[in-house]
Design an enzyme around this catalytic site. Structure first.
Site, PDB file in Angstrom:
ATOM      1  N   GLY A   1       0.843  -1.191   0.000  1.00  0.00           N
ATOM      2  CA  GLY A   1       0.000   0.000   0.000  1.00  0.00           C
ATOM      3  C   GLY A   1       0.868   1.225   0.000  1.00  0.00           C
ATOM      4  O   GLY A   1       2.091   1.127  -0.125  1.00  0.00           O
TER       5      GLY A   1
ATOM      6  N   ASP B   1      -5.202   7.507  14.414  1.00  0.00           N
ATOM      7  CA  ASP B   1      -5.714   6.936  13.161  1.00  0.00           C
ATOM      8  C   ASP B   1      -6.161   5.487  13.353  1.00  0.00           C
ATOM      9  O   ASP B   1      -5.848   4.609  12.545  1.00  0.00           O
ATOM     10  CB  ASP B   1      -4.650   7.049  12.062  1.00  0.00           C
ATOM     11  CG  ASP B   1      -5.245   6.980  10.656  1.00  0.00           C
ATOM     12  OD1 ASP B   1      -6.476   7.128  10.513  1.00  0.00           O
ATOM     13  OD2 ASP B   1      -4.477   6.778   9.702  1.00  0.00           O
TER      14      ASP B   1
HETATM   15  N1  LIG Z   1       3.711  -4.282  10.171  1.00  0.00           N
HETATM   16  C1  LIG Z   1       2.882  -4.643   9.199  1.00  0.00           C
HETATM   17  N2  LIG Z   1       2.573  -5.939   8.997  1.00  0.00           N
HETATM   18  C2  LIG Z   1       1.753  -6.294   7.977  1.00  0.00           C
HETATM   19  N3  LIG Z   1       1.202  -5.439   7.111  1.00  0.00           N
HETATM   20  C3  LIG Z   1       1.461  -4.120   7.259  1.00  0.00           C
HETATM   21  C4  LIG Z   1       2.308  -3.657   8.314  1.00  0.00           C
HETATM   22  N4  LIG Z   1       2.417  -2.313   8.200  1.00  0.00           N
HETATM   23  C5  LIG Z   1       1.678  -1.963   7.134  1.00  0.00           C
HETATM   24  N5  LIG Z   1       1.088  -3.037   6.562  1.00  0.00           N
HETATM   25  C6  LIG Z   1       0.235  -3.043   5.359  1.00  0.00           C
HETATM   26  O1  LIG Z   1       0.554  -1.906   4.562  1.00  0.00           O
HETATM   27  C7  LIG Z   1      -0.560  -1.030   4.475  1.00  0.00           C
HETATM   28  C8  LIG Z   1      -0.092   0.423   4.548  1.00  0.00           C
HETATM   29  O2  LIG Z   1       0.640   0.625   5.742  1.00  0.00           O
HETATM   30  P1  LIG Z   1       0.223   1.692   6.845  1.00  0.00           P
HETATM   31  O3  LIG Z   1       1.239   1.606   7.941  1.00  0.00           O
HETATM   32  O4  LIG Z   1      -1.191   1.501   7.228  1.00  0.00           O
HETATM   33  O5  LIG Z   1       0.469   3.069   6.101  1.00  0.00           O
HETATM   34  P2  LIG Z   1      -0.485   4.140   5.433  1.00  0.00           P
HETATM   35  O6  LIG Z   1      -1.911   3.759   5.704  1.00  0.00           O
HETATM   36  O7  LIG Z   1      -0.086   5.416   6.106  1.00  0.00           O
HETATM   37  O8  LIG Z   1      -0.133   4.068   3.995  1.00  0.00           O
HETATM   38  C9  LIG Z   1      -1.482  -1.447   5.622  1.00  0.00           C
HETATM   39  O9  LIG Z   1      -2.813  -1.164   5.381  1.00  0.00           O
HETATM   40  C10 LIG Z   1      -1.223  -2.937   5.709  1.00  0.00           C
HETATM   41  O10 LIG Z   1      -1.964  -3.630   4.742  1.00  0.00           O
END
Ligand SMILES: Nc1ncnc2c1ncn2[C@@H]1O[C@H](COP(=O)(O)OP(=O)(O)O)[C@@H](O)[C@H]1O
Ligand SMILES: [Mg+2]
Length: 283
Positions: free
Chosen positions: A27, A143
């Site tokens: 993402g 958030d």
């Molecule tokens: N530590 C993690 N383990 C597994 N999946 C993760 C993790 N961090 C992020 N993700 C995945 O990546 C996506 C984007 O990361 P996130 O930290 O939510 O950043 P943002 O929403 O600010 O882009 C999340 O919705 C999730 O699907």
């Protein structure tokens, strides 16, 4: 000069750094992208959040990553994602996080609809324990929403990209995600600065969706500023209804504290019949 692209477009097998090999893109927000990667240091899958190529020189994007690194270095709780290391100075500024295996709550609800009591009660109690800890630490996540919760045992809260100390949280306006923002995050002039109660709102809005299969508030703008939340399904236990609506009170001072959310739900969980899973007595 050739403009930098907005995405690294790392495909499976591409090196992100000498130690991190891309598996797939997970993402991305406005300032950085998240990749699943294999890490030669821990010899395990990890998540890498890397500043977008067109923003490597952008002060604002870098400040965001620095804030996330600080949050990961400060917060240490079993229900909250943990950081492994970071590099803020290379051409690819990034943070490395443990990879949490499991579906996001948002995905589960979208695919399968409402969760069972045996699923949403532990979820709510676990998220409440993370909020209790954050409140004691003097930080706010800001958030909390279904796409920032990974379902497992325990559930895990991810995405500390806008988390900050309470003094800074109180000065924010419109930081978070519109549909899950507490009234004070959306309109601090009317409701006072965001703080720990804003995360209680976020957890209650998140758990509401897990219980109901639909959002507590929906529609354009910020219906949470003027409207009442939707009704929960009739099957919902009275204690759950009561604590979720309390957590969605418009005035932050009217909401329960995180430990009160857990306390209200523990007796409901204790009433659940035990389920046999893999030979162990468990819920
Ligand atoms: N530590 C993690 N383990 C597994 N999946 C993760 C993790 N961090 C992020 N993700 C995945 O990546 C996506 C984007 O990361 P996130 O930290 O939510 O950043 P943002 O929403 O600010 O882009 C999340 O919705 C999730 O699907
Ligand atoms: Mg996110």
């Amino acid at each position: 000069m050739v403009a930098s692209p907005a995405s690294w477009c790392f495909a499976e097998g591409d090196p992100i750094t000498a130690e991190l090999t891309a598996v797939r893109r997970l993402g991305g927000g406005s300032a950085y992208e998240a990749y699943l990667a294999f890490d030669e240091v821990t010899y395990a899958p990890v998540v890498v959040k890397v500043v977008r190529p067109d923003q490597v020189a952008d002060e604002h994007a870098l400040r965001g990553l620095v804030r996330e690194v600080q949050a990961l270095a400060t917060v240490n709780h079993p229900v909250v994602v943990r950081g492994l290391r970071h590099d803020l100075t290379s051409g690819r500024p990034h943070v490395v996080l443990e990879h949490i295996d499991g579906p996001r709550l948002s995905t589960l609800v979208r695919r399968y609809g409402p969760l069972q009591e045996q699923q949403y009660l532990p979820l709510a109690i676990e998220l409440a324990s993370a909020l209790h800890y954050l409140r004691r630490l003097g930080w706010a996540h800001l958030d909390v929403k279904p796409s920032n919760v990974i379902m497992g045992a325990p559930a895990r809260l991810i995405d500390l990209s806008v988390a900050r100390p309470l003094a800074d949280a109180a000065r924010t306006r419109l930081i978070g995600t519109d549909a899950y923002m507490s009234p004070e995050q959306a309109d601090p002039d009317r409701y006072g600065g965001p703080g720990p109660a804003s995360d209680v709102w976020g957890v209650c809005a998140t758990v509401f969706e897990a219980v109901a299969g639909y959002r507590a508030f929906d529609g354009p703008g910020f219906p949470q500023l003027d409207e009442e939340p939707f009704e929960l399904p009739e099957r919902t236990p009275a204690e759950v209804v009561k604590i979720l609506y309390a957590g969605l009170e418009r005035r932050p001072a009217d909401r329960p504290l995180p430990h009160e959310v857990a306390e209200a739900l523990e007796p409901v969980l204790d009433r659940q019949p035990a389920v046999r899973l893999g030979g162990f007595e468990t819920r």
